[in-house]
Structures are given as C-alpha cells and as structure tokens.
Write a protein that holds these residues in place. Structure first.
Motif, PDB file in Angstrom:
ATOM      1  N   ASP A 119       0.835  -1.210   0.000  1.00 55.13           N
ATOM      2  CA  ASP A 119       0.000   0.000   0.000  1.00 55.13           C
ATOM      3  C   ASP A 119       0.866   1.256   0.000  1.00 55.13           C
ATOM      4  O   ASP A 119       0.587   2.221  -0.707  1.00 55.13           O
ATOM      5  CB  ASP A 119      -0.915   0.013   1.227  1.00 55.13           C
ATOM      6  N   ALA A 120       1.907   1.224   0.825  1.00 51.72           N
ATOM      7  CA  ALA A 120       2.768   2.405   0.930  1.00 51.72           C
ATOM      8  C   ALA A 120       3.513   2.659  -0.377  1.00 51.72           C
ATOM      9  O   ALA A 120       3.514   3.783  -0.896  1.00 51.72           O
ATOM     10  CB  ALA A 120       3.754   2.223   2.083  1.00 51.72           C
ATOM     11  N   TRP A 121       4.149   1.617  -0.921  1.00 51.11           N
ATOM     12  CA  TRP A 121       4.982   1.783  -2.111  1.00 51.11           C
ATOM     13  C   TRP A 121       4.160   1.964  -3.388  1.00 51.11           C
ATOM     14  O   TRP A 121       4.422   2.868  -4.182  1.00 51.11           O
ATOM     15  CB  TRP A 121       5.924   0.584  -2.259  1.00 51.11           C
ATOM     16  N   SER A 122       3.179   1.124  -3.591  1.00 51.55           N
ATOM     17  CA  SER A 122       2.474   1.076  -4.870  1.00 51.55           C
ATOM     18  C   SER A 122       1.308   2.046  -4.972  1.00 51.55           C
ATOM     19  O   SER A 122       0.880   2.373  -6.085  1.00 51.55           O
ATOM     20  CB  SER A 122       1.966  -0.352  -5.136  1.00 51.55           C
ATOM     21  N   THR A 123       0.794   2.501  -3.848  1.00 52.15           N
ATOM     22  CA  THR A 123      -0.382   3.377  -3.888  1.00 52.15           C
ATOM     23  C   THR A 123      -0.074   4.808  -3.445  1.00 52.15           C
ATOM     24  O   THR A 123      -0.374   5.767  -4.153  1.00 52.15           O
ATOM     25  CB  THR A 123      -1.502   2.803  -2.997  1.00 52.15           C
TER      26      THR A 123
ATOM     27  N   GLY B 244       6.840   7.661  -6.318  1.00 49.55           N
ATOM     28  CA  GLY B 244       7.827   7.051  -7.203  1.00 49.55           C
ATOM     29  C   GLY B 244       7.715   5.553  -7.341  1.00 49.55           C
ATOM     30  O   GLY B 244       8.577   4.910  -7.949  1.00 49.55           O
ATOM     31  N   GLY B 245       6.637   4.955  -6.818  1.00 47.41           N
ATOM     32  CA  GLY B 245       6.514   3.501  -6.832  1.00 47.41           C
ATOM     33  C   GLY B 245       5.689   2.940  -7.955  1.00 47.41           C
ATOM     34  O   GLY B 245       5.381   1.752  -7.961  1.00 47.41           O
ATOM     35  N   GLY B 246       5.302   3.756  -8.901  1.00 50.03           N
ATOM     36  CA  GLY B 246       4.520   3.269 -10.032  1.00 50.03           C
ATOM     37  C   GLY B 246       3.051   3.615  -9.941  1.00 50.03           C
ATOM     38  O   GLY B 246       2.332   3.557 -10.939  1.00 50.03           O
ATOM     39  N   GLY B 247       2.593   3.987  -8.743  1.00 51.41           N
ATOM     40  CA  GLY B 247       1.194   4.303  -8.583  1.00 51.41           C
ATOM     41  C   GLY B 247       0.886   5.789  -8.621  1.00 51.41           C
ATOM     42  O   GLY B 247      -0.264   6.196  -8.481  1.00 51.41           O
ATOM     43  N   ASP B 248       1.922   6.616  -8.792  1.00 50.16           N
ATOM     44  CA  ASP B 248       1.751   8.076  -8.862  1.00 50.16           C
ATOM     45  C   ASP B 248       1.003   8.615  -7.647  1.00 50.16           C
ATOM     46  O   ASP B 248       0.116   9.470  -7.764  1.00 50.16           O
ATOM     47  CB  ASP B 248       1.033   8.485 -10.150  1.00 50.16           C
ATOM     48  N   GLY B 249       1.366   8.124  -6.465  1.00 52.45           N
ATOM     49  CA  GLY B 249       0.736   8.586  -5.247  1.00 52.45           C
ATOM     50  C   GLY B 249       1.176   9.993  -4.885  1.00 52.45           C
ATOM     51  O   GLY B 249       2.071  10.576  -5.515  1.00 52.45           O
ATOM     52  N   PRO B 250       0.598  10.581  -3.841  1.00 53.86           N
ATOM     53  CA  PRO B 250       0.869  11.972  -3.485  1.00 53.86           C
ATOM     54  C   PRO B 250       2.076  12.183  -2.576  1.00 53.86           C
ATOM     55  O   PRO B 250       2.460  13.333  -2.343  1.00 53.86           O
ATOM     56  CB  PRO B 250      -0.406  12.391  -2.766  1.00 53.86           C
TER      57      PRO B 250
ATOM     58  N   ASP C 262      19.328   7.420 -14.700  1.00 54.45           N
ATOM     59  CA  ASP C 262      19.465   7.350 -13.255  1.00 54.45           C
ATOM     60  C   ASP C 262      18.204   6.784 -12.612  1.00 54.45           C
ATOM     61  O   ASP C 262      17.090   6.953 -13.123  1.00 54.45           O
ATOM     62  CB  ASP C 262      19.728   8.749 -12.681  1.00 54.45           C
ATOM     63  N   ALA C 263      18.392   6.145 -11.470  1.00 56.77           N
ATOM     64  CA  ALA C 263      17.240   5.641 -10.719  1.00 56.77           C
ATOM     65  C   ALA C 263      16.392   6.812 -10.237  1.00 56.77           C
ATOM     66  O   ALA C 263      16.915   7.836  -9.784  1.00 56.77           O
ATOM     67  CB  ALA C 263      17.711   4.803  -9.539  1.00 56.77           C
ATOM     68  N   ARG C 264      15.096   6.654 -10.338  1.00 59.12           N
ATOM     69  CA  ARG C 264      14.199   7.717  -9.901  1.00 59.12           C
ATOM     70  C   ARG C 264      14.198   7.860  -8.387  1.00 59.12           C
ATOM     71  O   ARG C 264      13.992   8.950  -7.846  1.00 59.12           O
ATOM     72  CB  ARG C 264      12.781   7.434 -10.389  1.00 59.12           C
ATOM     73  N   VAL C 265      14.442   6.763  -7.676  1.00 57.93           N
ATOM     74  CA  VAL C 265      14.336   6.709  -6.222  1.00 57.93           C
ATOM     75  C   VAL C 265      15.707   6.492  -5.597  1.00 57.93           C
ATOM     76  O   VAL C 265      16.560   5.811  -6.164  1.00 57.93           O
ATOM     77  CB  VAL C 265      13.368   5.582  -5.799  1.00 57.93           C
ATOM     78  N   GLY C 266      15.925   7.097  -4.439  1.00 58.92           N
ATOM     79  CA  GLY C 266      17.157   6.883  -3.691  1.00 58.92           C
ATOM     80  C   GLY C 266      16.854   6.538  -2.246  1.00 58.92           C
ATOM     81  O   GLY C 266      15.841   6.961  -1.684  1.00 58.92           O
ATOM     82  N   ALA C 267      17.716   5.727  -1.631  1.00 59.15           N
ATOM     83  CA  ALA C 267      17.562   5.347  -0.226  1.00 59.15           C
ATOM     84  C   ALA C 267      18.403   6.261   0.651  1.00 59.15           C
ATOM     85  O   ALA C 267      19.540   6.598   0.295  1.00 59.15           O
ATOM     86  CB  ALA C 267      17.969   3.891  -0.022  1.00 59.15           C
ATOM     87  N   LEU C 268      17.849   6.667   1.785  1.00 55.18           N
ATOM     88  CA  LEU C 268      18.572   7.491   2.750  1.00 55.18           C
ATOM     89  C   LEU C 268      19.297   6.567   3.719  1.00 55.18           C
ATOM     90  O   LEU C 268      18.693   5.984   4.621  1.00 55.18           O
ATOM     91  CB  LEU C 268      17.601   8.408   3.502  1.00 55.18           C
ATOM     92  N   LEU C 269      20.603   6.425   3.539  1.00 58.52           N
ATOM     93  CA  LEU C 269      21.368   5.405   4.247  1.00 58.52           C
ATOM     94  C   LEU C 269      21.653   5.749   5.709  1.00 58.52           C
ATOM     95  O   LEU C 269      22.242   4.934   6.418  1.00 58.52           O
ATOM     96  CB  LEU C 269      22.671   5.126   3.495  1.00 58.52           C
ATOM     97  N   ASP C 270      21.227   6.927   6.153  1.00 58.42           N
ATOM     98  CA  ASP C 270      21.352   7.276   7.573  1.00 58.42           C
ATOM     99  C   ASP C 270      20.056   7.021   8.340  1.00 58.42           C
ATOM    100  O   ASP C 270      19.883   7.507   9.464  1.00 58.42           O
ATOM    101  CB  ASP C 270      21.753   8.752   7.724  1.00 58.42           C
TER     102      ASP C 270
END
Length: 359
Positions: free
Chosen positions: A226-230, A234-240, A261-269
């Motif tokens: 739900d969080a990623w896809s909806t 940036g998860g494909g669902g064009d959520g807000p 480039d990847a659309r999404v980045g992880a915050l490693l901290d």
C-alpha cells in the motif's frame, strides 16, 4: 516492483491453523519416504519459509540432482507469521528446515527450542558467522538487507525542495504530509523502522519522535504494498507522497528502460538491518536432508541468485552482485541496531506504546 511484500504480522496466530501455500519441487516427491536421523540423506526435505521466498527456475532442481533430495516448500506467511507457526508447532514440526526468520524474531524461536544445532561447512559459512545470533549454531545467516527511508528524486526536483537526509529531517515542517510508512504492528519492514527509531533515540526517546512524525502528517499504511504502490509518488502508482519506507535495494527497480538514473534513492542514515536465518528444526523427520539444504542455501549458486529473486543481499562476500546494485543499492555504513534479546523482551511493550501513538 518485484520486492518483498510482507503480510500482516497480526495474522500470525490465525495462520497457525492452516498453511497458505505448499508446493513440491523435484521429481517423485511423493514416492520417497523421509529417512530417519541415523539414515543417509535422501527422500524429501520440507522447507518452511516466508511468502517472499523465490529462487530462479531450476535452482532447487539442481539441489535434487546433486543430493537426491527432493524439496517441498511450505509458505505460511511473512517472517512474523512464520515464527509463530514454528513456535506453535514445535512439538510436531511441519518441516525439516526453516528459512526466513529474521533478527527481529530470531530469539523467540530460539527460546522456544524450535531449532537444533548445526554448523555448516559450506562455501559462505565463514561469512554467515559474522552475523551469528546464537552461540550453539542453531541459526545460520543466509541473507541480509537494509530497511530505509526512500525518496522520489523527480518529485523533489520538480518542487524545488531539498530532500531530507536523516530521521530528524522527517519531522520538519517542510516535509509535512510527505511521508508514508507501513505499520509496525502489521508489517515486518514497519517493525524494522520502529526498531531503527528505538536504536536512534533510545528506549525513552523514540516515543517523542513518533509523536512528532504523527504531528507532521506521516501516513501509516497496513503494509509495504500500500505504501509503495499506492501512496508513494515514485513507486509506479503516482501517489501523493514522495517519501516512503522501503529497502536500500529498492532504487534499482526504478531505473528507466534504456538507461539513466534511478528515480528513487535510499537514505542510508535511516536504516535498520534485517538478517534472515535458516535452521534445522528440532524433531525434523529428515535432519540430514535439512543440513544438506542449508549448505545449499550458502552455495555460490543460491547466494548469487538471492538479489535478483528476493531483493536481499547474500551473506557471501564472494559472489558478484548485479551491476545496478553496486551503483544504486549500497548497504548502509552504520545501520541502527537493537540487540536481539532486547527485541524479544520488549517487542510487545514497544508495539503497544507505538499503537497508542499512531492510533
């Protein structure tokens, strides 16, 4: 996105009454009896695992060719469901080898006597030992991954807003109503994120941090999907919402076709490291077959297959990672940590306090 999709931990006790999935891989699975502990490896070995378990076609068949052992796979649910199933059936185990119990639940299985000792001599055994959680070698690390906050680079560029970088940043007014996370009481990455905040702010400070998150408009979903896809933009669902809890391995799946480039980045901290283990079950009908299968999970063939199939890092330092992982999915240098025994002792209390805060 082909990534781990944890099911509700809250369904754990209900799942104990029945198994949700069961498949047999290899030939003549029903024609061979499982040998006793004193026998020679052969017959069928039953692998009890989570619902995200996957290997490339032919990998388990290779194991059967090498050993003569056929693999039967039983998948009752996510890591929490799996752990509860193993504990509730410990006196009449539903399999021979368990894989997928992670460091947030490991000590619960160990304290219940679910696993028996086995020290592997497989190729990656020395690497697995770096993540040892039990001195009696009842659990062996197979893979690992970092649960981290992810951001949508395109959204922040479009809105000319600086991206957050730390946990503290997520409580700032400029990021109000931008974050979505799966719930700690209903998903394993959600629990991992709660543990990250406990590791960061301490047992007496994480509650105040979560109150700030809630006050800043953080949305709590039931699960990762739900969080990623909806809800995530940036998860494909064009959520807000352009900030989401996911994995350090999520960005490569947002690479555009044809390069870039990847659309999404992880915050490693912001990360908490999950380690997944395998263990031979106490009372297993085919313990020798289970040992062989555990060794196989540490083989180069399986270790190299894990990133592409289960989006986790292999414990082996000898296999080659996918090129896009090297660039776009590095592990955190200093993930937050909470000792496994402390998690076991205080998990219920923490989840109760968490539920009161998030509502």
């Amino acid at each position: 996105m082909t990534i781990r999709k944890p099911l509700a931990v809250a369904a754990a006790l209900a799942a104990a009454a029945s198994l949700s999935a069961c498949s047999v891989l290899g030939a003549n699975a029903d024609d061979k009896a499982s040998p006793s502990a004193s026998g020679t490896p052969g017959g069928t070995v039953t692998l009890v695992t989570h619902d995200s378990f996957a290997l490339s076609k032919g990998v388990l068949e290779d194991f059967t060719k090498q050993t003569g052992v056929t693999v039967k796979v039983v998948q009752p649910g996510d890591a929490g469901v799996l752990t509860n199933q193993l504990v509730l059936t410990k006196d009449a185990p539903i399999g021979d080898l368990a894989y997928g119990i992670d460091n947030t639940y490991a000590t619960r299985g160990l304290d219940a006597g679910v696993f028996q000792p086995y020290t592997s001599t497989a190729a990656a055994a020395s690497d697995a030992a770096k993540h040892q959680v039990d001195d009696s070698h009842r659990l062996t690390a197979i893979d690992l991954g970092d649960v981290c906050i992810n951001v949508d680079h395109q959204w922040f560029a479009k809105h000319q807003l600086a991206e957050p970088a730390t946990l503290d940043d997520l409580t700032k007014p400029e990021y109000k109503n931008l974050l979505v996370v799966p719930g700690a009481a209903t998903s394993s990455p959600g629990l991992a994120f709660l543990l990250a905040t406990i590791g960061a702010y301490g047992e007496d400070g994480w509650q105040a941090y979560w109150k700030k998150l809630v006050a800043n408009g953080t949305k709590v979903d039931a699960g990762w999907s739900d969080a990623w896809s909806t809800d995530f933009s940036g998860g494909g669902g064009d959520g807000p919402r352009p900030i989401v809890l996911s994995y350090a391995s999520s960005p490569p799946d947002t690479l555009p076709k044809g390069g870039g480039d990847a659309r999404v980045g992880a915050l490693l901290d912001t990360c908490f490291r999950q380690v997944e283990y395998a263990g031979v079950l106490t009372g297993a009908k085919n313990p020798l077959g289970a040992q062989k299968l555990l060794d196989f999970l540490l083989s180069d063939e399986v270790q190299a297959d894990i990133p592409g199939q289960m989006y986790m890092y292999p414990v082996s330092t000898h296999v080659t990672l996918p090129a896009e992982w090297v660039r776009w999915a590095p592990l955190a240098g200093k993930p937050f940590d909470v000792p496994a025994d402390e998690i076991t002792a205080k998990r219920s209390e923490w989840l109760s306090q968490y539920s009161e805060i998030v509502g």
